[in-house]
Design a protein around this motif. Structure first.
Motif, short mmCIF file in Angstrom:
data_model
loop_
_atom_site.label_atom_id
_atom_site.label_comp_id
_atom_site.label_asym_id
_atom_site.label_seq_id
_atom_site.Cartn_x
_atom_site.Cartn_y
_atom_site.Cartn_z
N ALA A 39 -3.71 -23.15 -7.42
CA ALA A 39 -3.56 -23.43 -5.99
C ALA A 39 -2.35 -24.31 -5.71
N ASN A 40 -1.83 -24.19 -4.51
CA ASN A 40 -0.80 -25.13 -4.08
C ASN A 40 -1.46 -26.48 -3.82
N HIS A 41 -0.65 -27.52 -3.75
CA HIS A 41 -1.19 -28.89 -3.72
C HIS A 41 -0.62 -29.65 -2.53
N ILE A 42 -1.48 -29.91 -1.52
CA ILE A 42 -1.00 -30.61 -0.33
C ILE A 42 -1.70 -31.94 -0.08
N SER A 43 -2.82 -32.18 -0.80
CA SER A 43 -3.60 -33.40 -0.54
C SER A 43 -4.42 -33.78 -1.77
N ASN A 44 -4.80 -35.06 -1.84
CA ASN A 44 -5.70 -35.51 -2.90
C ASN A 44 -7.08 -34.87 -2.79
N ILE A 45 -7.37 -34.31 -1.62
CA ILE A 45 -8.68 -33.69 -1.39
C ILE A 45 -8.70 -32.25 -1.90
N ASP A 46 -7.56 -31.70 -2.31
CA ASP A 46 -7.52 -30.31 -2.77
C ASP A 46 -8.54 -29.98 -3.86
N ILE A 144 -3.90 -23.05 -0.10
CA ILE A 144 -4.57 -24.00 0.78
C ILE A 144 -3.64 -24.21 1.96
N ILE A 145 -4.12 -23.83 3.13
CA ILE A 145 -3.27 -23.87 4.32
C ILE A 145 -3.81 -24.92 5.27
N GLY A 146 -3.10 -26.02 5.37
CA GLY A 146 -3.54 -27.18 6.15
C GLY A 146 -2.86 -27.26 7.49
N PRO A 147 -2.70 -28.46 7.99
CA PRO A 147 -2.92 -29.74 7.31
C PRO A 147 -4.39 -30.17 7.36
N TYR A 148 -4.69 -31.21 6.58
CA TYR A 148 -6.03 -31.81 6.61
C TYR A 148 -6.08 -32.73 7.83
N LYS A 149 -6.61 -32.22 8.92
CA LYS A 149 -6.80 -33.04 10.11
C LYS A 149 -8.22 -32.81 10.60
N LYS A 150 -8.88 -33.90 10.97
CA LYS A 150 -10.27 -33.80 11.39
C LYS A 150 -10.43 -32.78 12.51
N LYS A 155 -7.62 -23.46 5.95
CA LYS A 155 -7.92 -22.19 5.28
C LYS A 155 -7.74 -22.34 3.78
N VAL A 156 -8.67 -21.72 3.05
CA VAL A 156 -8.55 -21.62 1.59
C VAL A 156 -8.62 -20.13 1.28
N VAL A 157 -7.49 -19.60 0.81
CA VAL A 157 -7.38 -18.14 0.60
C VAL A 157 -7.23 -17.83 -0.88
N TYR A 158 -8.15 -17.01 -1.40
CA TYR A 158 -8.10 -16.58 -2.79
C TYR A 158 -7.56 -15.15 -2.84
N GLY A 159 -6.48 -14.96 -3.60
CA GLY A 159 -5.90 -13.63 -3.73
C GLY A 159 -6.49 -12.84 -4.88
N GLU A 160 -6.11 -11.60 -4.98
CA GLU A 160 -6.57 -10.75 -6.08
C GLU A 160 -6.00 -11.29 -7.40
N PRO A 161 -6.74 -11.13 -8.50
CA PRO A 161 -6.21 -11.57 -9.80
C PRO A 161 -4.88 -10.90 -10.11
N ILE A 162 -3.96 -11.68 -10.67
CA ILE A 162 -2.63 -11.18 -11.02
C ILE A 162 -2.68 -10.51 -12.38
N ASP A 163 -2.14 -9.30 -12.47
CA ASP A 163 -2.12 -8.57 -13.75
C ASP A 163 -1.11 -9.24 -14.69
N LYS A 190 1.99 -17.32 3.45
CA LYS A 190 2.77 -16.72 4.55
C LYS A 190 1.91 -15.77 5.38
N ILE A 191 1.13 -14.93 4.71
CA ILE A 191 0.32 -13.93 5.41
C ILE A 191 -0.78 -14.57 6.26
N HIS A 192 -1.38 -15.65 5.76
CA HIS A 192 -2.56 -16.23 6.43
C HIS A 192 -2.24 -17.50 7.22
N GLN A 193 -0.97 -17.83 7.35
CA GLN A 193 -0.60 -19.10 8.00
C GLN A 193 -0.98 -19.14 9.49
N SER A 194 -0.85 -18.02 10.15
CA SER A 194 -1.11 -18.03 11.60
C SER A 194 -2.60 -18.02 11.91
#
Length: 194
Positions: A39-46, A144-150, A155-163, A190-194
């Motif tokens: 996963a990408n890393h944007i916060s200590n809460i990740d 992990i698509i944030g930001p972490y704001k109350k 969004k937490v998006v899991y993609g298909e396994p990479i071959d 990029k796909i799920h940002q909006s």
């Protein structure tokens, strides 16, 4: 009930409503066998957020400094975290990570190594590629698509396994494999940002 399950339940009760977490693609995580969730890393809460949104119990690598506090270190060990020295090749951590995968568990990695406070997906370190090449684990990218704001949506998006078969056959470099993993995370972001 073990501490991992208790921690997962408590974090779910707190974080799901606080950050209005939306999980996409959880079915992409294999229910059995070795898997590496990158996963990408944007916060200590990740780490706890990936932990509560995954259908697997995850073993995480955590920076060694966190284990110097006996209370925090003790808790981290009970919730399947183990230390890694930053900025150098830590053979004990690499061996432990490969052992986790060999036993058929899930390993959680944040290939960037440090938080990207701007929310963008940064460059990954070669460690993720090392684990991918040295194991038979499924590699699942996670954005992990944030930001972490109350009370704002996270969004937490899991993609298909990479071959990985081609990379393993060609004995590609760990960095090349990490770059591919990060590109997959970037695309999910990029796909799920909006």
């Amino acid at each position: 009930m073990n501490l991992y399950k208790i921690g997962k339940a408590l974090c779910s009760i707190i974080f799901y409503p606080m950050y209005r977490i939306k999980v996409i693609g959880k079915h992409n995580i294999p229910s059995k066998g070795p898997v590496i969730i990158c996963a990408n890393h944007i916060s200590n809460i990740d780490p706890p957020v990936v932990g509560i949104t995954s259908n697997r119990n995850i073993y995480f690598l955590a920076k060694e400094e966190l284990f110097k506090n006996p209370i925090i270190g003790g808790i981290l060990k009970k919730v399947h975290a183990f230390p890694i020295k930053r900025g150098m090749r830590d053979r004990n951590a690499l061996r432990k990570g490969l052992g986790v995968l060999k036993e058929g568990h899930a390993l959680g990695l944040f290939p960037e190594g440090s938080r990207q406070k701007n929310g963008e997906v940064g460059k990954g370190l070669a460690g993720a590629g090392f684990f991918a090449l040295r194991s038979d684990a499924a590699i699942v990218p996670c954005a992990i698509i944030g930001p972490y704001k109350k009370f704002k949506s996270l969004k937490v998006v899991y993609g298909e396994p990479i071959d990985m078969s081609e990379y393993r056959e060609e004995k590609a470099s760990a960095q090349v494999v990490t770059d591919r993993i990060m590109e997959e995370i970037r695309q999910l972001h990029k796909i799920h940002q909006s």
